[in-house]
Design an enzyme around this catalytic site. Structure first.
Site, PDB file in Angstrom:
ATOM      1  N   HIS A   1       0.886  -1.169   0.000  1.00  0.00           N
ATOM      2  CA  HIS A   1       0.000   0.000   0.000  1.00  0.00           C
ATOM      3  C   HIS A   1       0.923   1.219   0.000  1.00  0.00           C
ATOM      4  CE1 HIS A   1      -2.343  -3.012   2.323  1.00  0.00           C
ATOM      5  NE2 HIS A   1      -3.420  -2.446   1.810  1.00  0.00           N
TER       6      HIS A   1
ATOM      7  N   ASP B   1       2.374   1.924   3.329  1.00  0.00           N
ATOM      8  CA  ASP B   1       3.372   0.971   3.863  1.00  0.00           C
ATOM      9  C   ASP B   1       4.757   1.464   3.496  1.00  0.00           C
ATOM     10  OD1 ASP B   1       1.138  -0.609   4.288  1.00  0.00           O
ATOM     11  OD2 ASP B   1       1.501  -1.831   2.489  1.00  0.00           O
TER      12      ASP B   1
ATOM     13  N   GLU C   1     -10.638  -6.883  -4.778  1.00  0.00           N
ATOM     14  CA  GLU C   1     -10.473  -7.967  -3.796  1.00  0.00           C
ATOM     15  C   GLU C   1     -11.734  -8.082  -2.950  1.00  0.00           C
ATOM     16  OE1 GLU C   1      -6.695  -7.916  -1.738  1.00  0.00           O
ATOM     17  OE2 GLU C   1      -7.661  -8.642   0.072  1.00  0.00           O
TER      18      GLU C   1
ATOM     19  N   GLU D   1      -9.036 -13.737  -1.935  1.00  0.00           N
ATOM     20  CA  GLU D   1      -8.295 -14.016  -0.689  1.00  0.00           C
ATOM     21  C   GLU D   1      -8.966 -15.141   0.091  1.00  0.00           C
ATOM     22  OE1 GLU D   1      -6.631 -10.784   1.454  1.00  0.00           O
ATOM     23  OE2 GLU D   1      -7.038 -11.669   3.407  1.00  0.00           O
TER      24      GLU D   1
ATOM     25  N   HIS E   1     -11.000 -14.206   3.208  1.00  0.00           N
ATOM     26  CA  HIS E   1     -12.184 -13.406   2.870  1.00  0.00           C
ATOM     27  C   HIS E   1     -13.298 -14.314   2.354  1.00  0.00           C
ATOM     28  CE1 HIS E   1      -9.614  -9.521   2.148  1.00  0.00           C
ATOM     29  NE2 HIS E   1      -9.494 -10.012   3.359  1.00  0.00           N
TER      30      HIS E   1
ATOM     31  N   ASP F   1      -4.666 -13.738  -2.818  1.00  0.00           N
ATOM     32  CA  ASP F   1      -4.067 -13.430  -1.525  1.00  0.00           C
ATOM     33  C   ASP F   1      -4.190 -14.704  -0.705  1.00  0.00           C
ATOM     34  OD1 ASP F   1      -3.346 -10.874  -2.106  1.00  0.00           O
ATOM     35  OD2 ASP F   1      -4.613  -9.911  -0.600  1.00  0.00           O
TER      36      ASP F   1
ATOM     37  N   ASP G   1     -10.952 -12.063  10.475  1.00  0.00           N
ATOM     38  CA  ASP G   1      -9.910 -12.168   9.464  1.00  0.00           C
ATOM     39  C   ASP G   1      -8.573 -12.413  10.157  1.00  0.00           C
ATOM     40  OD1 ASP G   1      -8.927 -12.038   6.922  1.00  0.00           O
ATOM     41  OD2 ASP G   1      -8.949  -9.862   6.760  1.00  0.00           O
TER      42      ASP G   1
ATOM     43  N   ASP H   1      -5.952 -14.002   9.054  1.00  0.00           N
ATOM     44  CA  ASP H   1      -4.782 -13.893   8.168  1.00  0.00           C
ATOM     45  C   ASP H   1      -3.639 -14.824   8.559  1.00  0.00           C
ATOM     46  OD1 ASP H   1      -5.949 -12.053   6.466  1.00  0.00           O
ATOM     47  OD2 ASP H   1      -5.063 -10.306   7.429  1.00  0.00           O
TER      48      ASP H   1
HETATM   49  C1  XUL Z   1      -7.534  -6.682   4.143  1.00  0.00           C
HETATM   50  C2  XUL Z   1      -6.725  -7.090   2.973  1.00  0.00           C
HETATM   51  C3  XUL Z   1      -5.863  -6.019   2.390  1.00  0.00           C
HETATM   52  C4  XUL Z   1      -5.782  -6.044   0.894  1.00  0.00           C
HETATM   53  C5  XUL Z   1      -5.030  -4.890   0.308  1.00  0.00           C
HETATM   54  O1  XUL Z   1      -8.334  -7.679   4.654  1.00  0.00           O
HETATM   55  O2  XUL Z   1      -6.753  -8.218   2.553  1.00  0.00           O
HETATM   56  O3  XUL Z   1      -4.602  -6.151   2.954  1.00  0.00           O
HETATM   57  O4  XUL Z   1      -5.194  -7.219   0.439  1.00  0.00           O
HETATM   58  O5  XUL Z   1      -5.539  -3.664   0.683  1.00  0.00           O
HETATM   59 CO    CO Z   2      -5.805  -9.142   0.942  1.00  0.00          CO
END
Ligand code: XUL
Ligand code: CO
Length: 440
Positions: free
Chosen positions: A104, A107, A235, A271, A274, A299, A310, A312
């Site tokens: 991003h 970042d 996304e 993702e 998600h 992702d 989430d 991750d």
């Molecule tokens: C948030 C997510 C983000 C996107 C990019 O859940 O997945 O990191 O991948 O903005």
């Molecule tokens: Co993502």
């Protein structure tokens, strides 16, 4: 070039040592030049490191401050630290041996007091990143703009009810597109951070969704104007941070792209976590995008069966990965997308080398899954079994139905002629056993 060996001095380049190695700092399955189904593993995955989770997120949570101590936070000046962070990141990318990274805007460089100042800081870091990319050969898979952290975006960015906020979001996307093009990014991602609502009572949903369409068309046009030839990606995510996100899941996003006339330029960045938040499996959303010709990128991460947010996690679930790889093999792969680890090490994983263990695990899981998926597709009856379930549509009246040649009354007449259908087993357990039998 600065010697990239400052931040992880005790770790050498990670090598492939094969499934029998005891060395945790080696790959057991990811052998980048190994050819599978006519393509090297490197080209199948196009692995990318997510800058935000790996280099910016200190693992704070609502109950506590961050636990990660970053050796690249050397000074009290955020811009200087951003430069050290970039150096650490490129040391990590090259030691891990990934071809790509993703970021991003925020970042890479901190936000300034004004739009102009933010643009200047970003441009300074982009210059430096360009130099590191040139020296190391590591490339940018995608760039994106963070339109969710700053308080001005609390009611959304492109879908904010206040036009002034929409303009600020546009300024940020413009600069992020400039950065992505400057760095040769192959894709550009829109994740609708706060594009959604907290309550329908105070929301004009139709108007907000139309604003999102108009915003994306403007962004697309600007990107094309400055020479961006890559793929725009949306996304999907159903919730978090808003209660309801407009890009709910793959099916919703495909409908939105069609409605907003964006199908020629946009694809999906699917993702894992998600998809599961939307009550699908990871492979469900990958399949939905792939069968519509809209699978852009992935992702790769996973959630937790015991909770509903989430998390991750790094993707270490072999079953998930096998199903995703079967879809990629059958639908022509990802390029120019790739497989980005949008995943974070746990709050109590506080050693610097944990970042290596996490990525090695994710890369090996997918490499192993690729080998198994390829084996299933080539040496088993899987495709025959699946396609056989539909053989009644291959010819005759079934084919005529698929071709749209039969009316409802024709179908009724056929039902009477054919009589009660036989029971035909779906064979689910046999399909599941087939996958297990190929894990060896
Ligand atoms: C948030 C997510 C983000 C996107 C990019 O859940 O997945 O990191 O991948 O903005
Ligand atoms: Co993502």
């Amino acid at each position: 070039m600065t010697q990239l060996n400052q931040y992880f001095p005790n770790i050498d380049k990670i090598k492939y040592e094969g499934p029998d190695t005891d060395n945790p700092m080696a790959f057991t399955h990811y052998d980048e030049d190994r050819k599978v189904a006519g393509k090297s593993m490197k080209d199948h995955f196009r692995f990318a490191v997510a800058y935000w989770h790996s280099f910016c997120n200190d693992n704070n949570d609502p109950f506590g401050v961050g636990t990660r101590i970053f050796p690249w936070d050397k000074t009290s000046d955020p811009l200087e630290n951003a430069k050290f962070r970039l150096e650490a990141a490129f040391e990590f990318f090259t030691k891990l041996g990934v071809p790509y990274y993703c970021f991003h805007d925020r970042d890479l460089a901190p936000e300034g007091q004004t739009i102009g100042e933010s643009e200047k800081k970003l441009a300074e870091l982009v210059d430096l990143a360009k130099q590191y990319q040139k020296e190391t050969g590591v490339k940018l898979l995608w760039g994106t703009a963070n339109l969710f952290t700053h308080p001005r975006y609390m009611n959304g960015a492109a879908t904010n009810p206040d036009f002034n906020v929409v303009c600020h979001a546009a300024a940020q996307v413009k600069a992020a597109l400039d950065a992505t093009v400057e760095l040769g990014g192959e894709n550009y991602v829109f994740w609708g951070g706060r594009e959604g609502y907290m309550h329908l009572l105070n929301t004009d949903m139709k108007r907000e969704i139309d604003h999102m369409g108009a915003f994306l068309r403007a962004a697309r046009d600007y990107g094309r104007k400055i020479g961006f030839e890559g793929v725009y990606l949306i996304e999907p995510k159903p919730m978090e941070p808003t209660k309801h996100q407009y890009d709910f899941d793959a099916a919703t996003v495909i409908g939105f792209l069609r409605e907003q006339d964006l199908l020629d330029d946009f694809k999906l960045n699917v993702e894992g976590n998600h998809a599961t938040l939307a009550s699908h499996t990871f492979s469900h959303d990958v399949m939905l995008a792939a069968q519509n010709g809209l699978l852009g990128s992935i992702d790769a991460n996973r959630g937790d069966y015991q909770n509903g947010w989430d998390t991750d996690y790094f993707p270490t679930d072999l079953y998930d990965a096998i199903q995703v790889m079967m879809i990629l093999l059958e639908h022509g792969g990802l390029a120019p997308g790739g497989l980005n680890f949008d995943a974070k090490i746990r709050r109590n994983s506080t050693d610097l080398d944990d970042l290596f263990h996490a990525h090695i695990g994710g890369m090996d899981t997918f490499a192993r899954a690729l080998l198994i998926a390829d084996d299933i597709l080539n040496t088993s009856d899987y495709k025959k079994m699946r396609d056989g379930r539909y053989s009644s549509f291959d010819e005759g009246d079934g084919k005529a139905f698929e071709d749209g040649k039969l009316s409802l009354t024709d179908l009724r007449a056929l039902a009477i002629k054919q009589g009660e259908p036989e029971m035909i087993s779906g064979k689910q357990e046999l399909f599941e056993n087939l996958v297990n039998r190929h894990i060896r």
